[in-house]
Design a protein around this motif. Structure first.
Motif, mmCIF file in Angstrom:
data_model
loop_
_atom_site.group_PDB
_atom_site.id
_atom_site.type_symbol
_atom_site.label_atom_id
_atom_site.label_comp_id
_atom_site.label_asym_id
_atom_site.label_seq_id
_atom_site.Cartn_x
_atom_site.Cartn_y
_atom_site.Cartn_z
ATOM 1 N N PRO A 116 50.804 -52.209 9.908
ATOM 2 C CA PRO A 116 50.658 -50.920 9.448
ATOM 3 C C PRO A 116 49.183 -50.374 9.448
ATOM 4 C CG PRO A 116 50.879 -52.327 7.637
ATOM 5 C CD PRO A 116 51.154 -53.305 9.026
ATOM 6 N N ALA A 117 48.795 -49.134 9.388
ATOM 7 C CA ALA A 117 47.614 -48.330 9.578
ATOM 8 C C ALA A 117 46.611 -48.908 8.506
ATOM 9 C CB ALA A 117 47.645 -46.949 9.873
ATOM 10 N N PHE A 118 46.994 -49.281 7.349
ATOM 11 C CA PHE A 118 45.874 -49.364 6.035
ATOM 12 C C PHE A 118 45.516 -50.817 6.455
ATOM 13 C CE2 PHE A 118 50.011 -51.458 4.656
ATOM 14 C CZ PHE A 118 49.536 -52.720 3.852
ATOM 15 N N ALA A 119 46.204 -51.707 7.251
ATOM 16 C CA ALA A 119 45.739 -52.996 7.276
ATOM 17 C C ALA A 119 44.429 -53.417 8.009
ATOM 18 C CB ALA A 119 46.800 -54.031 8.090
ATOM 19 N N ARG A 120 44.116 -52.087 8.919
ATOM 20 C CA ARG A 120 42.945 -52.254 9.565
ATOM 21 C C ARG A 120 41.727 -52.118 8.582
ATOM 22 N NH1 ARG A 120 42.740 -46.661 12.038
ATOM 23 N NH2 ARG A 120 44.800 -47.102 12.472
ATOM 24 N N HIS A 121 41.934 -51.673 7.455
ATOM 25 C CA HIS A 121 40.837 -51.552 6.268
ATOM 26 C C HIS A 121 41.069 -52.598 5.225
ATOM 27 C CE1 HIS A 121 39.573 -47.780 8.375
ATOM 28 N NE2 HIS A 121 40.939 -47.362 8.204
ATOM 29 N N ALA A 122 41.926 -53.494 5.391
ATOM 30 C CA ALA A 122 42.122 -54.358 4.186
ATOM 31 C C ALA A 122 40.962 -55.219 4.038
ATOM 32 C CB ALA A 122 43.641 -55.049 4.469
ATOM 33 N N GLY A 123 40.493 -55.734 5.100
ATOM 34 C CA GLY A 123 39.164 -56.884 4.751
ATOM 35 C C GLY A 123 38.064 -56.151 4.000
ATOM 36 N N ALA A 124 37.490 -54.905 4.614
ATOM 37 C CA ALA A 124 36.690 -54.219 3.812
ATOM 38 C C ALA A 124 37.041 -53.969 2.052
ATOM 39 C CB ALA A 124 36.358 -52.663 4.255
ATOM 40 N N ILE A 125 38.107 -53.501 2.042
ATOM 41 C CA ILE A 125 38.740 -53.315 0.579
ATOM 42 C C ILE A 125 38.607 -54.292 -0.220
ATOM 43 C CG2 ILE A 125 40.852 -52.526 -0.601
ATOM 44 C CD1 ILE A 125 41.756 -50.732 1.683
ATOM 45 N N VAL A 126 38.973 -55.504 0.340
ATOM 46 C CA VAL A 126 38.916 -56.784 -0.311
ATOM 47 C C VAL A 126 37.429 -57.313 -0.692
ATOM 48 C CG1 VAL A 126 39.303 -59.556 -0.124
ATOM 49 C CG2 VAL A 126 41.167 -57.814 0.683
ATOM 50 N N LEU A 127 36.765 -57.223 0.232
ATOM 51 C CA LEU A 127 35.305 -57.609 0.107
ATOM 52 C C LEU A 127 34.762 -56.525 -0.896
ATOM 53 C CD1 LEU A 127 34.125 -58.716 3.507
ATOM 54 C CD2 LEU A 127 34.899 -60.266 1.526
ATOM 55 N N VAL A 128 34.899 -55.436 -0.867
ATOM 56 C CA VAL A 128 34.184 -54.364 -1.787
ATOM 57 C C VAL A 128 34.821 -54.513 -3.213
ATOM 58 C CG1 VAL A 128 33.846 -52.055 -2.131
ATOM 59 C CG2 VAL A 128 33.516 -52.596 0.152
ATOM 60 N N THR A 129 36.147 -54.923 -3.232
ATOM 61 C CA THR A 129 36.795 -54.915 -4.585
ATOM 62 C C THR A 129 36.289 -56.229 -5.098
ATOM 63 O OG1 THR A 129 38.569 -53.478 -3.809
ATOM 64 C CG2 THR A 129 38.895 -54.667 -5.733
ATOM 65 N N MET A 130 36.116 -57.355 -4.373
ATOM 66 C CA MET A 130 35.754 -58.414 -4.943
ATOM 67 C C MET A 130 34.318 -58.346 -5.364
ATOM 68 S SD MET A 130 35.697 -62.225 -3.289
ATOM 69 C CE MET A 130 34.845 -61.605 -1.799
ATOM 70 N N LEU A 131 33.361 -57.385 -4.939
ATOM 71 C CA LEU A 131 32.094 -57.354 -4.997
ATOM 72 C C LEU A 131 31.934 -56.598 -6.438
ATOM 73 C CD1 LEU A 131 28.873 -57.536 -4.691
ATOM 74 C CD2 LEU A 131 29.352 -55.274 -3.448
ATOM 75 N N VAL A 132 32.852 -55.587 -6.642
ATOM 76 C CA VAL A 132 32.787 -54.758 -7.845
ATOM 77 C C VAL A 132 33.287 -55.828 -9.017
ATOM 78 C CG1 VAL A 132 33.789 -52.761 -8.993
ATOM 79 C CG2 VAL A 132 32.902 -52.634 -6.694
ATOM 80 N N ILE A 133 34.282 -56.594 -8.521
ATOM 81 C CA ILE A 133 34.826 -57.469 -9.972
ATOM 82 C C ILE A 133 33.796 -58.291 -10.425
ATOM 83 C CG2 ILE A 133 36.478 -59.255 -10.399
ATOM 84 C CD1 ILE A 133 38.556 -57.776 -8.530
ATOM 85 N N VAL A 134 33.095 -58.785 -9.324
ATOM 86 C CA VAL A 134 31.971 -59.917 -9.618
ATOM 87 C C VAL A 134 30.947 -59.327 -10.653
ATOM 88 C CG1 VAL A 134 30.203 -61.234 -8.744
ATOM 89 C CG2 VAL A 134 32.466 -61.557 -7.808
ATOM 90 N N LEU A 135 30.649 -57.882 -10.100
ATOM 91 C CA LEU A 135 29.423 -57.307 -10.874
ATOM 92 C C LEU A 135 30.104 -56.873 -12.033
ATOM 93 C CD1 LEU A 135 28.269 -54.713 -8.025
ATOM 94 C CD2 LEU A 135 26.999 -56.595 -9.139
ATOM 95 N N LEU A 136 31.259 -56.457 -12.489
ATOM 96 C CA LEU A 136 31.820 -56.230 -13.671
ATOM 97 C C LEU A 136 31.717 -57.464 -14.631
ATOM 98 C CD1 LEU A 136 34.929 -53.905 -12.830
ATOM 99 C CD2 LEU A 136 33.187 -53.320 -13.987
ATOM 100 N N VAL A 137 32.254 -58.513 -13.873
ATOM 101 C CA VAL A 137 32.155 -59.809 -15.011
ATOM 102 C C VAL A 137 31.110 -60.220 -15.401
ATOM 103 C CG1 VAL A 137 32.761 -62.177 -14.838
ATOM 104 C CG2 VAL A 137 34.532 -60.489 -13.947
ATOM 105 N N ILE A 138 29.638 -60.297 -14.379
ATOM 106 C CA ILE A 138 28.627 -60.911 -14.758
ATOM 107 C C ILE A 138 27.627 -59.744 -15.588
ATOM 108 C CG2 ILE A 138 26.406 -61.662 -13.534
ATOM 109 C CD1 ILE A 138 28.617 -63.396 -13.235
ATOM 110 N N VAL A 139 27.707 -58.610 -15.210
ATOM 111 C CA VAL A 139 26.876 -57.582 -15.762
ATOM 112 C C VAL A 139 27.458 -57.070 -17.038
ATOM 113 C CG1 VAL A 139 25.679 -55.452 -15.563
ATOM 114 C CG2 VAL A 139 25.849 -56.968 -13.537
ATOM 115 N N LYS A 140 28.845 -56.994 -17.017
ATOM 116 C CA LYS A 140 29.738 -56.244 -18.369
ATOM 117 C C LYS A 140 28.674 -55.028 -18.585
ATOM 118 C CE LYS A 140 31.196 -60.693 -20.043
ATOM 119 N NZ LYS A 140 31.120 -61.410 -18.976
ATOM 120 N N PRO A 141 28.902 -53.995 -17.779
ATOM 121 C CA PRO A 141 28.208 -52.693 -17.971
ATOM 122 C C PRO A 141 28.776 -52.064 -19.071
ATOM 123 C CG PRO A 141 29.553 -52.633 -16.030
ATOM 124 C CD PRO A 141 29.918 -53.872 -16.414
ATOM 125 N N PHE A 142 29.889 -52.050 -19.469
ATOM 126 C CA PHE A 142 30.258 -51.132 -20.522
ATOM 127 C C PHE A 142 31.496 -52.099 -21.366
ATOM 128 C CE2 PHE A 142 32.083 -49.742 -16.311
ATOM 129 C CZ PHE A 142 33.486 -50.098 -16.586
#
Length: 142
Positions: A116-142
């Motif tokens: 499917p067309a979305f699969a070509r962007h899946a790697g970037a989605i995974v890596l960016v989402t994982m980065l945001v999750i790690v930032l949320l857990v470490i920084v706990k901005p709110f």
């Protein structure tokens, strides 16, 4: 159980899950560039990745959820806004995993099927989402 043990198991299973997600993303990119019908080698690679997903990536996702819920319960974080944001992102990653796994099953069943067309962007989605999750857990901005 000890909180640090649960947290360590959560992180370890998350690494295995994200590694499997990157593999699923990469196989779909590779499949998009191959010719149809597929060769025996390509069919064997699809079968191997499908087995890996079923025996490693999917169980790692389930264990990540289990250890994460236990850690959140032990830390009394269910009212924390940063955890709500993290859970939303983890739900999205879980859905993406299901979509990628389903697309791989369909590709294995039909040698003429393109990813499917979305699969070509899946790697970037995974890596960016994982980065945001790690930032949320470490920084706990709110």
């Amino acid at each position: 159980m000890n909180y640090l043990l649960i947290k360590s198991l959560h992180v370890a299973t998350m690494v295995a899950w994200m590694g499997g997600m990157v593999l699923l993303s990469a196989i779909h990119l590779w499949l998009a560039r191959t010719q149809c019908p597929r060769t025996d080698r390509e069919t064997a690679v699809i079968a191997a990745v499908k087995r890996w997903d079923g025996s490693v990536t999917s169980p790692a996702m389930g264990l990540t959820w289990l250890f994460g819920i236990v850690a959140a319960w032990q830390g009394a974080w269910f009212s924390a806004p940063w955890l709500h944001a993290k859970l939303l992102l983890v739900i999205l990653l879980s859905a993406l995993h299901g979509m990628l796994s389903g697309a791989l099953r369909r590709a294995a069943a039909d040698p003429d099927r393109l990813p499917p067309a979305f699969a070509r962007h899946a790697g970037a989605i995974v890596l960016v989402t994982m980065l945001v999750i790690v930032l949320l857990v470490i920084v706990k901005p709110f």
